[in-house]
Motif scaffolding. Structure first.
Motif, PDB file in Angstrom:
ATOM      1  N   ARG A 101      -0.091  -6.869   2.130  1.00  0.00           N
ATOM      2  CA  ARG A 101      -1.221  -6.071   1.629  1.00  0.00           C
ATOM      3  C   ARG A 101      -0.748  -4.716   1.134  1.00  0.00           C
ATOM      4  NH1 ARG A 101      -4.837  -2.325   3.825  1.00  0.00           N
ATOM      5  NH2 ARG A 101      -6.980  -2.513   3.082  1.00  0.00           N
TER       6      ARG A 101
ATOM      7  N   ILE B 104      -4.644  -5.394  -2.929  1.00  0.00           N
ATOM      8  CA  ILE B 104      -4.004  -6.688  -3.140  1.00  0.00           C
ATOM      9  C   ILE B 104      -3.596  -7.218  -1.780  1.00  0.00           C
ATOM     10  CG2 ILE B 104      -2.164  -7.948  -4.319  1.00  0.00           C
ATOM     11  CD1 ILE B 104      -1.986  -5.637  -6.308  1.00  0.00           C
TER      12      ILE B 104
ATOM     13  N   LEU C 168       0.257 -11.423 -11.678  1.00  0.00           N
ATOM     14  CA  LEU C 168      -0.342 -10.327 -10.919  1.00  0.00           C
ATOM     15  C   LEU C 168      -0.061  -8.990 -11.579  1.00  0.00           C
ATOM     16  CD1 LEU C 168      -1.789  -9.248  -8.427  1.00  0.00           C
ATOM     17  CD2 LEU C 168       0.374  -9.388  -7.177  1.00  0.00           C
TER      18      LEU C 168
ATOM     19  N   VAL D 125      -2.832  -6.219 -13.159  1.00  0.00           N
ATOM     20  CA  VAL D 125      -2.894  -4.807 -12.777  1.00  0.00           C
ATOM     21  C   VAL D 125      -2.619  -3.911 -13.980  1.00  0.00           C
ATOM     22  CG1 VAL D 125      -1.912  -3.047 -11.269  1.00  0.00           C
ATOM     23  CG2 VAL D 125      -2.255  -5.356 -10.400  1.00  0.00           C
TER      24      VAL D 125
ATOM     25  N   LYS E  16     -10.529  -6.179  -5.590  1.00  0.00           N
ATOM     26  CA  LYS E  16      -9.724  -6.891  -4.601  1.00  0.00           C
ATOM     27  C   LYS E  16      -9.066  -8.106  -5.258  1.00  0.00           C
ATOM     28  CE  LYS E  16     -13.037  -5.787  -0.891  1.00  0.00           C
ATOM     29  NZ  LYS E  16     -13.957  -6.398   0.124  1.00  0.00           N
ATOM     30  N   ILE E  17      -7.754  -8.125  -5.254  1.00  0.00           N
ATOM     31  CA  ILE E  17      -7.022  -9.278  -5.765  1.00  0.00           C
ATOM     32  C   ILE E  17      -6.472 -10.038  -4.561  1.00  0.00           C
ATOM     33  CG2 ILE E  17      -5.121 -10.084  -7.203  1.00  0.00           C
ATOM     34  CD1 ILE E  17      -5.387  -7.537  -8.839  1.00  0.00           C
TER      35      ILE E  17
ATOM     36  N   LEU F 103       4.983  -7.093  -3.469  1.00  0.00           N
ATOM     37  CA  LEU F 103       3.787  -6.266  -3.650  1.00  0.00           C
ATOM     38  C   LEU F 103       4.114  -4.782  -3.793  1.00  0.00           C
ATOM     39  CD1 LEU F 103       1.315  -7.911  -1.088  1.00  0.00           C
ATOM     40  CD2 LEU F 103       1.527  -8.334  -3.541  1.00  0.00           C
TER      41      LEU F 103
END
Length: 273
Positions: free
Chosen positions: A70, A82, A234, A238, A253-254, A265
């Motif tokens: 996260r 995310i 992803l 973004v 929220k992804i 991430l």
């Protein structure tokens, strides 16, 4: 230095700061490695080197552990989260990728039963309700039916559907076009264009609610120019949010289904700065 990953750069910066802080504290206290008689200059250098290496390794490991599942960003003043999870169990308006006709036939030919689109129709929604929502939006856009009774929506269009089955709101997204074999195809350029229009549509319908998205394009969508992995998709989502310039007064929220294997991430934290 600029070619390093963000995780590597930040671990190095933390190491430099901590080594400098520890050195300053020892200097103030009047403590030095030279006070240890058995340590030659060579051994002092080795002690400093391995101490710095240890700090670097611990910093690198901690960053990976903390941001493994996260991260939170802020893009155009919009909070972006995310994380790993299940989109159907996440609070907010849920974006579900569909084709430009918004089919409701779940037969593993047009719509896969394992896809989010298929699960929505079979488990979380009602096909007739979805068709009514599609007809209503088509009327608003003044779209005409083709010979098969289907509407063709522009890529990136969103149809809001309020489900009576689970009392959740879904934002059906015209994400890809189907070919004659009922396969979803797109290109990188079309995908980015679709995302840019999607952020505009989200702004139209989200009504200040949190917006929940999966990694769009992951799964059965075929990229004709070159394949794309989760990390690339992803990052594209973004980046297009950033370049769209749009700001929302709720959270984006992804949600990554399962574990984010192959998705670093922490590397996304620089986007938007």
């Amino acid at each position: 230095y600029n070619s390093w990953t963000k995780r590597t750069r930040d671990s190095f910066s933390i190491t430099v700061v901590l080594v400098g802080a520890i050195s300053t504290i020892f200097s103030v206290l009047g403590v030095s490695l030279g006070d240890i008689p058995c340590l030659t200059i060579k051994w002092r250098i080795l002690v400093i080197f391995f101490s710095a290496l240890l700090i670097y390794v611990v910093s690198y490991w901690c960053i990976g552990l903390i941001f493994k599942d996260r991260i939170e960003l802020r893009i155009n003043n919009t909070p972006v989260e995310i994380s790993c999870g299940d989109i159907f169990n996440t609070e907010g308006y849920k974006v579900i990728g569909c084709d430009t006709h918004f089919h409701t036939t779940v037969d593993d030919i047009i719509i896969s039963k394992k896809s989010l689109h298929g699960k929505l129709v079979l488990e979380h929604g009602n096909a007739e309700e979805i068709k009514n929502a599609i007809r209503k939006e088509a009327t608003r856009l003044d779209l005409k039916q083709d010979k098969n009774g289907l509407f063709t929506f522009p890529l990136g269009s969103i149809v809001r559907y309020d489900s009576s089955v689970d009392n959740q709101t879904y934002l059906l997204l015209a994400m890809t076009e189907l070919d004659k074999n009922n396969e979803s195809h797109t290109t990188i350029a079309s995908y980015e264009q679709m995302l840019m229009y999607m952020w505009k549509e989200v702004n139209r319908v989200y009504a200040s609610n949190d917006v929940v998205l999966p990694i769009l394009g992951d799964g059965i969508t075929r990229f004709d120019d070159r394949p794309k992995d989760k990390n690339a998709l992803l990052r594209c989502m973004v980046c297009t949010l950033n370049t769209s310039g749009r700001s929302y007064n709720s959270k984006i929220k992804i949600v990554i289904y399962g574990k984010p294997k192959g998705v670093p991430l922490y590397e996304l934290k620089d986007i938007g700065k």
